[in-house]
Scaffold this active site. Structure first.
Site, PDB file in Angstrom:
ATOM      1  N   CYS A 156      37.353  40.906  38.469  1.00 26.77           N
ATOM      2  CA  CYS A 156      36.589  42.146  38.619  1.00 26.77           C
ATOM      3  C   CYS A 156      35.287  41.884  39.370  1.00 26.77           C
ATOM      4  CB  CYS A 156      36.380  42.783  37.242  1.00 26.77           C
ATOM      5  SG  CYS A 156      35.956  44.518  37.329  1.00 26.77           S
ATOM      6  N   HIS A 188      42.120  43.388  35.762  1.00 25.23           N
ATOM      7  CA  HIS A 188      41.954  42.441  34.657  1.00 25.23           C
ATOM      8  C   HIS A 188      43.323  41.976  34.167  1.00 25.23           C
ATOM      9  CE1 HIS A 188      37.623  43.178  33.832  1.00 25.23           C
ATOM     10  NE2 HIS A 188      37.897  44.353  34.375  1.00 25.23           N
ATOM     11  N   GLU A 219      44.036  39.709  32.272  1.00 24.41           N
ATOM     12  CA  GLU A 219      43.987  39.200  30.891  1.00 24.41           C
ATOM     13  C   GLU A 219      44.383  40.249  29.859  1.00 24.41           C
ATOM     14  OE1 GLU A 219      41.424  39.505  32.908  1.00 24.41           O
ATOM     15  OE2 GLU A 219      39.687  40.403  31.922  1.00 24.41           O
TER      16      GLU A 219
END
Ligand code: NAG
Ligand code: NAG
Ligand code: NAG
Ligand code: NAG
Ligand code: NAG
Ligand code: NAG
Ligand code: NAG
Length: 560
Positions: free
Chosen positions: A395, A522, A524
């Site tokens: 990001c 993102h 994750e």
């Protein structure tokens, strides 16, 4: 539909979320399909406006819902794809009620907590529990068999009272045989006298009974295992049977909890209570995962990663990121040695924290809003690029990589309009659809597609997929006007949105650098223990010099 309601008493922060997720894992292993609802008795409508310092990470769902890290835990453990609806807050309930009242839906009646608010809560639970849910294990949407309902806070909180009343009514409506109520509690251990104290559990339970609810099962968190006499005592004071009192003693990894609870026979008791068939759950995957983890802890095959970020003193703010690194390290059979650096410190070239960056095998430049520490991130990227150290930018971290390239390779005096509105070369700009007035709902949120360039690093990391869906949460992005200049200078935009105007992935060719990659999204948010995020998996592989040159299949990894 069966309901498994979990609430807690006396002390908060005892890991109720982990207990709920672990019970979910067990029931899933028994062959049941699950869904989950988290009730948070706050007035906030979503977690998007809450501070990561205070509240931990803001987790983003596929549908763009901004929730807290508990739903992230559910998704990772249960392998489900949840939506904004799976988080009930008082704010959402009241918003619905007030809108109905304004529309005249109540036909002039007095609108009251009982029955209007309690009905609204029950209807929400009924509606959401029936919704088909996407299960990543089977890759399809199906109707759940059991709905987990976790009530945040503790029994006896003023805010929670309405929810317990709603749950009491819900149990009456659906019938006792369709609900299993689990009470979680803390049992303090007095080291000096070696005593386990059951009073807090008794009192919390008394509070629960005063609300007209009787717990079917008790799960106790404690430092040491509970002996039979303690379990019997708890049973006596809580009306639960002694074989329905379970202990969750301190363990060094959360992946042990499902096995720990099941070793006491919890699934049999839950199935009996819910009047459904019991099948022996197969938890062998968790058993091997834990034993791999133990083995890695013993030998010294570590991978050292440094996270350069903004909220490093409150590590919950980067919860998913840490999970993603951990899952990837496990898949690479490495113990994760994680160090943290506040990016602002790196603005001083003499700061001792630079030593941590030099010693690491990979640098992760994390996200975070605002200008503070931005220059430190840019210096980190410069160091990683020039020294060929694996670098992953997430990001804002990706945006900093772009600014670094503009300044040090293209020789532009570049900046992001987030920190400098009048910069000469705005390489990072507001999204065209950004509305400055209204801070809550102007971000680009949720799951969006990214098209990947064939044979790029990103394409290979995703095992040759040409389109991938990942979750976003950002307000700024790369200025498309500079793309040609960047690409001529060797920076590759290997992932773009389908309109080709939004840059999603940036990388350097592997001939230039072993692993230099940034994602606007993102990745994750979609990691899970047995399926690490492909981007993080590739990053760790690069950090240990094992990144292959072909496609990389991050699924079907053996954990033993
Ligand atoms: C649900 O939303 C509330 C309000 O923003 C938030 O405080 C809470 O943490 C959220 N819960 C989950 C599990 O996301
Ligand atoms: C989640 O589902 C994927 C299949 O999409 C599977 O490979 C993985 O092992 C599952 N993970 C867990 C934690 O069950
Ligand atoms: C349990 O699952 C594993 C794979 O996850 C499988 O190899 C094993 O045979 C299963 N055990 C039983 C008893 O079904
Ligand atoms: C790991 O390190 C410890 C202490 O530094 C040492 O005693 C042990 O022999 C090492 N183990 C291996 C497998 O190298
Ligand atoms: C872990 O990282 C720290 C800080 O970079 C380093 O000093 C230490 O040697 C590393 N430990 C291992 C076992 O690699
Ligand atoms: C970018 O903006 C920040 C904040 O205003 C400033 O400190 C920095 O010097 C600027 N850098 C360049 C190259 O313009
Ligand atoms: C990864 O790609 C290979 C080769 O195209 C294919 O055989 C394999 O099934 C793919 N794996 C996944 C999880 O899609």
């Amino acid at each position: 539909m069966k309901y498994l309601v979990i609430c807690g008493g006396t002390v908060s922060g005892i890991g109720k979320g982990t207990i709920v997720s672990s019970i979910g894992v067990i029931l899933k292993a028994c062959g049941y399909k699950l869904t989950a609802i988290k009730i948070d008795p706050y007035l906030n409508i979503d977690a998007g406006t809450m501070s990561p310092y205070e509240h931990g990470e803001v987790f983003v769902l596929d549908d763009g819902g901004e929730v807290d890290l508990d739903l992230g835990n559910y998704e990772r453990f249960l392998n489900l794809t949840l939506t904004w609806d799976h988080n009930i807050t008082t704010g959402k309930i009241y918003k619905n009620i007030i809108e109905k009242e304004r529309r005249g839906d109540y036909l002039g009646k007095t609108v009251q907590v009982v029955p209007h608010v309690t009905d609204e809560i029950q209807n929400w639970i009924f509606r959401v529990s029936q919704q088909p849910i996407f299960d990543r294990d089977t890759n399809e949407e199906s109707k759940p068999d059991i709905c987990l309902v976790e009530v945040g806070g503790t029994v006896g909180d003023i805010e929670g009272a309405t929810y317990f009343e709603a749950l009491r009514q819900l149990i009456l409506k659906v019938g006792l045989e369709n609900v299993c109520l689990i009470f979680t509690s803390f049992v303090p251990y007095l080291r000096g006298s070696g005593e386990l104290k059951t009073k807090p559990t008794q009192h919390g339970n008394k509070e629960l009974r005063s609300l007209g609810l009787i717990a079917d099962m008790i799960v106790c968190r404690s430092e040491v295992p509970l002996d039979m006499a303690t379990k019997e005592k708890i049973a006596l004071f809580t009306n639960a049977r002694p074989d329905r009192v379970f202990c969750c003693e301190d363990v060094n990894t959360v992946y042990k909890v499902p096995v720990q609870l099941e070793s006491q026979g919890i699934s049999k008791q839950i199935c009996d209570k819910l009047n459904i068939e019991w099948r022996v759950p197969n938890l062998s995957r968790y058993i091997s995962y834990v034993s791999l983890w133990e083995r890695l802890k013993e030998d010294n095959t570590t991978v050292t990663i440094v996270i350069v970020g903004k909220y490093t003193e409150s590590q919950d703010a980067y919860m998913s990121l840490v999970k993603a690194l951990f899952h990837a390290a496990m898949a690479c059979k490495r113990k994760l040695n994680l160090t943290w650096v506040e990016s602002e410190n790196l603005e001083n070239p003499e700061h001792p924290d630079w030593e941590k960056v030099y010693q690491s095998q990979g640098v992760l430049v994390a996200g975070g809003f605002g200008g503070r520490g931005a220059e430190g991130k840019i210096l980190t990227v410069k160091y990683a690029r020039e020294n060929k150290k694996p670098m992953l930018g997430i990001c804002l971290g990706m945006q900093m990589a772009v600014i670094e390239y503009a300044r040090n390779v293209l020789g532009l005096s570049a900046n992001s309009t987030e920190v400098d509105e009048h910069t000469e070369n705005p390489v990072i700009i507001d999204m065209p659809d950004f509305d400055k007035e209204n801070k809550g709902h102007t971000m680009r949120l949720g799951s969006k597609p990214t098209s990947l360039t064939q044979d790029s690093l990103a394409y290979r990391l995703y095992n040759g997929s040409s389109v991938v869906w990942e979750r976003h949460r950002h307000r700024f992005e790369v200025n498309p006007q500079y793309i040609t200049r960047f690409e001529e200078a060797g920076l590759i935009f290997s992932g773009k949105d389908p309109t080709n105007t939004r840059m999603e992935v940036v990388e350097l060719s592997q001939q230039t650098h072993p692993f230099f990659l940034g994602t606007q999204y993102h990745p994750e948010f979609k990691t899970s223990p047995f399926t690490p995020s492909p981007i993080y998996y590739g990053f760790i592989l690069a950090a240990i010099n094992l990144l292959p040159s072909g496609l990389i299949d991050s699924r079907h990894i053996e954990f033993n």
